[in-house]
Design an enzyme around this catalytic site. Structure first.
Site, mmCIF file in Angstrom:
data_model
loop_
_atom_site.group_PDB
_atom_site.id
_atom_site.type_symbol
_atom_site.label_atom_id
_atom_site.label_comp_id
_atom_site.label_asym_id
_atom_site.label_seq_id
_atom_site.Cartn_x
_atom_site.Cartn_y
_atom_site.Cartn_z
ATOM 1 N N CYS A 35 -36.172 4.852 -12.152
ATOM 2 C CA CYS A 35 -36.036 6.199 -11.578
ATOM 3 C C CYS A 35 -37.395 6.841 -11.303
ATOM 4 O O CYS A 35 -37.488 7.780 -10.510
ATOM 5 C CB CYS A 35 -35.180 7.092 -12.474
ATOM 6 S SG CYS A 35 -35.913 7.469 -14.084
ATOM 7 N N CYS B 100 -33.754 9.163 -7.182
ATOM 8 C CA CYS B 100 -33.687 8.670 -8.561
ATOM 9 C C CYS B 100 -32.234 8.491 -9.004
ATOM 10 O O CYS B 100 -31.894 7.525 -9.689
ATOM 11 C CB CYS B 100 -34.432 9.609 -9.508
ATOM 12 S SG CYS B 100 -33.851 11.317 -9.515
ATOM 13 N N ARG C 172 -36.497 22.455 -32.300
ATOM 14 C CA ARG C 172 -36.648 22.092 -30.892
ATOM 15 C C ARG C 172 -36.414 23.300 -29.986
ATOM 16 O O ARG C 172 -36.923 23.367 -28.867
ATOM 17 C CB ARG C 172 -35.670 20.961 -30.536
ATOM 18 C CG ARG C 172 -36.027 20.233 -29.255
ATOM 19 C CD ARG C 172 -35.137 19.024 -29.069
ATOM 20 N NE ARG C 172 -35.338 18.037 -30.118
ATOM 21 C CZ ARG C 172 -36.319 17.146 -30.134
ATOM 22 N NH1 ARG C 172 -37.202 17.126 -29.151
ATOM 23 N NH2 ARG C 172 -36.439 16.283 -31.115
ATOM 24 N N ASP D 60 -44.225 14.346 -28.930
ATOM 25 C CA ASP D 60 -43.006 13.587 -28.691
ATOM 26 C C ASP D 60 -42.020 13.577 -29.866
ATOM 27 O O ASP D 60 -40.941 14.148 -29.787
ATOM 28 C CB ASP D 60 -43.368 12.158 -28.281
ATOM 29 C CG ASP D 60 -42.164 11.386 -27.745
ATOM 30 O OD1 ASP D 60 -41.187 12.034 -27.348
ATOM 31 O OD2 ASP D 60 -42.205 10.150 -27.713
ATOM 32 N N CYS E 77 -39.305 7.469 -7.126
ATOM 33 C CA CYS E 77 -39.605 8.881 -6.843
ATOM 34 C C CYS E 77 -40.704 9.015 -5.778
ATOM 35 O O CYS E 77 -41.781 8.428 -5.921
ATOM 36 C CB CYS E 77 -40.048 9.574 -8.129
ATOM 37 S SG CYS E 77 -40.536 11.309 -7.885
ATOM 38 N N ASP F 111 -38.310 1.848 -15.800
ATOM 39 C CA ASP F 111 -39.058 2.785 -14.952
ATOM 40 C C ASP F 111 -38.438 2.959 -13.563
ATOM 41 O O ASP F 111 -39.070 3.539 -12.680
ATOM 42 C CB ASP F 111 -40.508 2.299 -14.775
ATOM 43 C CG ASP F 111 -41.348 2.489 -16.028
ATOM 44 O OD1 ASP F 111 -40.986 3.334 -16.858
ATOM 45 O OD2 ASP F 111 -42.368 1.773 -16.161
ATOM 46 N N CYS G 216 -27.942 4.734 -20.243
ATOM 47 C CA CYS G 216 -29.349 4.508 -19.895
ATOM 48 C C CYS G 216 -29.877 3.188 -20.470
ATOM 49 O O CYS G 216 -29.769 2.936 -21.678
ATOM 50 C CB CYS G 216 -30.186 5.675 -20.421
ATOM 51 S SG CYS G 216 -31.951 5.518 -20.086
#
Length: 320
Positions: free
Chosen positions: A245, A194, A62, A134, A249, A243, A214
């Site tokens: 946050c 957010c 990563r 991903d 926006c 969704d 979260c």
């Protein structure tokens, strides 16, 4: 006569656009200050335990793309817009993250990038390439920022000034020295909408998400029989993802291009799903519904678990 690297880079991005990707950009695999900043931030995030049980986030590749493709020099980064025409919400309809409402984006993006990779090989037969979508260990949002697709917002989503943040990302690593695009600069400014909107205060500071707080982490990734009671109470109707946050926006309040791509259109059962259905469907029914969806990551028993919390904490008839 072979194309120059300039011409090749331009043609490669046009090929990506033909496959339905927008925005697209190229970054050179270098140890830029920006990438070092993002790499250091990832390491601090993991050290703080914000990754919860997602131990795959620790994968060495990563932070070092060379571990994914030997001799890598460039990366084509693509975005797939999944903002579709909003449907009229039905009474008691459960909420599912927009990104997962269509076909499995991993497979959709991988298939299209594979075609682009084969195209690239016809132009440069000796070059090598590798697809990362991903689940592959790559700092995808950092490289998207480096490639000029947008900037990483305070909610940790990539934001594009014209398309907002409703997009999933894909990467094509290449051993070709492609011409890089200009990196993006943050346009979040002093905005903290957010951060203020998150019902569980999961955005513990700008750009830092504590997965343990979260909603999306718990209703998708948490494999425990029970999830924390404070998360249960804050879930609202969110049975898969969250969704909030993104919806708040300002960059998503503007007129955003609507995706007509067949692969991003919401599946019918998603638009009709109620807590009663989610609780009562057996494993066989769930497996049928989840075929070809990225939501299959959520096991049938987890859907029932999440539905039970929603029925318990919301004021509507459990018969619905």
């Amino acid at each position: 006569m072979a194309e120059s690297q300039d011409e090749l880079s331009y043609s490669l991005k046009r090929e990506a656009e033909k496959k339905g990707f927008q925005p697209v950009g190229i970054a050179r695999i270098t140890k830029s200050k920006r990438i070092k900043l993002r790499t250091d931030a990832l390491e601090r995030w993991i050290e703080a335990g914000h990754h919860a049980d997602m131990n795959w986030m620790k994968a060495p590749a990563r932070i070092e793309a060379e571990k994914l493709l030997y001799g890598v020099k460039s990366v084509l980064v693509v975005g797939l817009n999944y903002f579709t025409i909003p449907e009229n919400k039905k009474p008691n309809q459960l909420l599912i993250g927009r990104y997962a409402q269509g076909n499995d984006y991993h497979k959709v993006i991988e298939k299209r990038l594979k075609e682009i990779g084969k195209w690239l090989q016809t132009k440069r037969p000796d070059s090598k390439w590798k697809i990362c979508v991903d689940s592959k260990p790559l700092l995808e949002k950092a490289w998207a920022e480096e490639a000029g697709l947008g900037w990483i917002g305070k909610n940790s989503n990539l934001i594009n000034s014209k398309q907002g943040s409703w997009m999933v990302l894909g990467n094509l690593l290449s051993t070709e020295e492609l011409i890089p695009d200009k990196p993006s600069e943050s346009l979040c400014g002093k905005c903290q909408k957010c951060i203020e909107a998150c019902p569980t205060k999961a955005i513990v500071e700008p750009f830092v998400i504590d997965s343990r707080k979260c909603i999306a982490y718990h209703n998708i990734e948490n494999r425990n029989k029970d999830i924390p009671i404070e998360i249960q109470k804050a879930m609202g109707l969110w049975i898969a993802g969250c969704d909030i946050c993104q919806e708040i926006c300002p960059w998503n309040q503007q007129k955003i291009p609507i995706s007509l791509d067949p692969d991003t259109q919401p599946k019918e059962w998603i638009l009709d799903l109620t807590a009663k259905q989610a609780k009562e469907w057996d494993d066989k029914n769930w497996q049928k519904k989840l075929k070809g969806s990225s939501l299959k990551r959520i096991k049938p028993w987890m859907w029932r678990r999440n539905a039970n919390y929603i029925l318990k904490n919301n004021k509507f008839n459990s018969s619905k």
